[in-house]
Scaffold this motif. Structure first.
Motif, short mmCIF file in Angstrom:
data_model
loop_
_atom_site.label_atom_id
_atom_site.label_comp_id
_atom_site.label_asym_id
_atom_site.label_seq_id
_atom_site.Cartn_x
_atom_site.Cartn_y
_atom_site.Cartn_z
N TRP A 1 37.05 35.06 46.80
CA TRP A 1 37.53 36.27 47.59
C TRP A 1 38.62 36.82 46.71
O TRP A 1 38.62 38.11 46.56
CB TRP A 1 37.84 36.11 48.94
N LEU A 2 39.69 36.25 46.52
CA LEU A 2 40.91 36.57 45.63
C LEU A 2 40.66 37.33 44.39
O LEU A 2 41.24 38.49 43.96
CB LEU A 2 41.98 35.62 45.40
N GLU B 1 37.84 38.79 43.50
CA GLU B 1 36.97 40.10 43.79
C GLU B 1 38.07 41.11 44.09
O GLU B 1 37.89 42.44 43.71
CB GLU B 1 36.12 39.78 44.63
N LEU B 2 39.10 40.73 44.84
CA LEU B 2 39.84 41.76 45.42
C LEU B 2 40.98 42.24 44.31
O LEU B 2 41.11 43.50 44.18
CB LEU B 2 41.07 41.11 46.47
N THR C 1 38.88 44.61 42.01
CA THR C 1 38.55 46.01 42.68
C THR C 1 39.94 46.79 42.66
O THR C 1 39.94 47.84 42.29
CB THR C 1 38.22 45.67 44.15
N LEU C 2 41.15 46.10 42.87
CA LEU C 2 42.37 46.74 43.23
C LEU C 2 42.79 47.34 41.78
O LEU C 2 43.22 48.65 41.46
CB LEU C 2 43.37 45.98 43.47
N VAL D 1 39.41 49.15 48.89
CA VAL D 1 39.04 47.79 49.47
C VAL D 1 39.17 47.95 51.17
O VAL D 1 40.22 48.51 51.63
CB VAL D 1 40.02 46.54 49.17
N ALA E 1 38.86 46.22 54.85
CA ALA E 1 38.88 44.87 55.49
C ALA E 1 39.32 45.18 56.91
O ALA E 1 39.70 46.10 57.45
CB ALA E 1 40.05 44.20 54.82
N VAL F 1 44.59 41.31 52.90
CA VAL F 1 44.35 42.16 51.79
C VAL F 1 45.63 43.12 51.54
O VAL F 1 45.98 43.23 50.19
CB VAL F 1 43.14 43.05 51.92
N ARG G 1 47.53 43.18 48.03
CA ARG G 1 48.05 44.32 47.10
C ARG G 1 49.42 44.54 46.77
O ARG G 1 49.85 44.99 45.76
CB ARG G 1 47.52 45.65 47.75
N VAL H 1 43.98 50.37 50.24
CA VAL H 1 43.30 49.16 51.22
C VAL H 1 43.16 50.07 52.66
O VAL H 1 44.09 50.66 53.17
CB VAL H 1 44.18 47.99 51.53
#
Length: 296
Positions: free
Chosen positions: A150-151, A153-154, A157-158, A164, A166, A215, A219, A238
């Motif tokens: 998960w991390l 991927e975050l 993307t960021l 993102v 959530a 999330v 960020r 986000v």
């Protein structure tokens, strides 16, 4: 202790490999897929077979969930025939509707979704047919590498400026794959020493939090670190999702039994995220140095 791990690219498999490399008492054999390793079990005679979780079964294709369940059942049959303990990690998403209070191990999930119910049938079959098992229910896993991490991927993307989204009304306990790996190896070491404490356990990070808050925190910490390095990166936004308007859905695992039986403490997810972000920044430095060397 010798362990056979399936799904080599899974974030938990990679975390188990890192943990085993730090120790002198654990040897791993890691297989690339989830195929039943009947012959391999006979050849290696490991102390346990470990199957990583299907981390997001709610959003997975039904065919993928069915394939995972069938593979786990085949692995159980092979383990039973070879008298090898089975460790199956599962997602907390099996508790589809959550509970208002922390969820104890004896509470068997009763999801409405057909795919999730297929996984429940697999768990029921393991409990009925092979006592030498550990079913370990995990909070949402996060890691820096591997599938279903998960991390990572975050962060991708960021940094790319992507949005993102959530849930702000789903309360969960983010769980470090590294912490799970450390706990699993510790639990299995005790089993090898005669603990014989088979059954179901819960393992998750401390401090329940909404997915949106988690999330957002990632960020914020990422922005702080990048600014401290003098980097100007326009991070993606986000945005909150709201699905449960009456009251938040709480999917919080009670991890008391794993503490009482094995002495395994939950790890704070905030500290784990901070550590991983520091590691990510160091890797960013290494990448810049390698790029400069190539340019020269």
């Amino acid at each position: 202790m010798k362990l056979l791990i399936l799904e080599a690219g899974h974030c938990l498999s990679l975390a188990l490999a890192r943990e085993a490399n730090r120790r002198s008492d654990t040897e791993l054999t890691i297989e690339p897929g989830l195929a039943p390793p009947g012959q391999l079990l006979d050849e290696l005679r490991p102390d346990a077979l470990v199957i990583p979780p299907l981390s997001r079964p709610i959003s997975a294709e039904p065919a993928a969930v069915t394939a995972h369940a069938e593979a786990v059942e085949a692995c159980m049959e092979a383990c039973r025939e070879a008298a090898i303990p089975l460790v199956w990690c599962v997602s907390d998403q099996l508790y589809e509707d959550g509970l208002d209070v922390p969820i104890d191990e004896h509470v068997i999930p009763e999801p409405r979704d057909d795919s999730l119910r297929r996984l429940i049938r697999t768990g029921d079959r393991i409990r009925a047919e092979y006592p030498r098992h550990l079913i370990v229910r995990l909070g949402p896993l996060f890691a820096l590498e591997g599938s279903q991490a998960w991390l990572s991927e975050l962060l991708d993307t960021l940094v790319d400026g992507g949005e993102v989204r959530a849930e702000s009304d789903v309360i969960l306990c983010p769980t470090s794959a590294d912490a799970v790996a450390m706990a699993l190896i510790g639990m299995l070491q005790q089993q090898c020493c005669g603990a014989e404490a088979w059954g179901s356990y819960h393992l998750a990070g401390t401090e329940p939090v909404s997915a949106y808050t988690f999330v957002s925190m990632v960020r914020t910490q990422l922005a702080t670190r990048l600014e401290g390095r003098g980097e100007r990166v326009a991070l993606g936004d986000v945005n909150a999702l709201n699905h449960h308007h009456d009251q938040p859905l709480r999917r919080v695992l009670n991890c008391r039994r794993v503490l009482d039986v094995f002495g395994v403490h939950q790890k704070p997810w905030r500290l784990e995220v901070g550590r991983m972000l520091d590691t990510w920044c160091l890797g960013r430095d290494d990448g810049e140095i390698a790029e400069e060397s190539m340019l020269r």
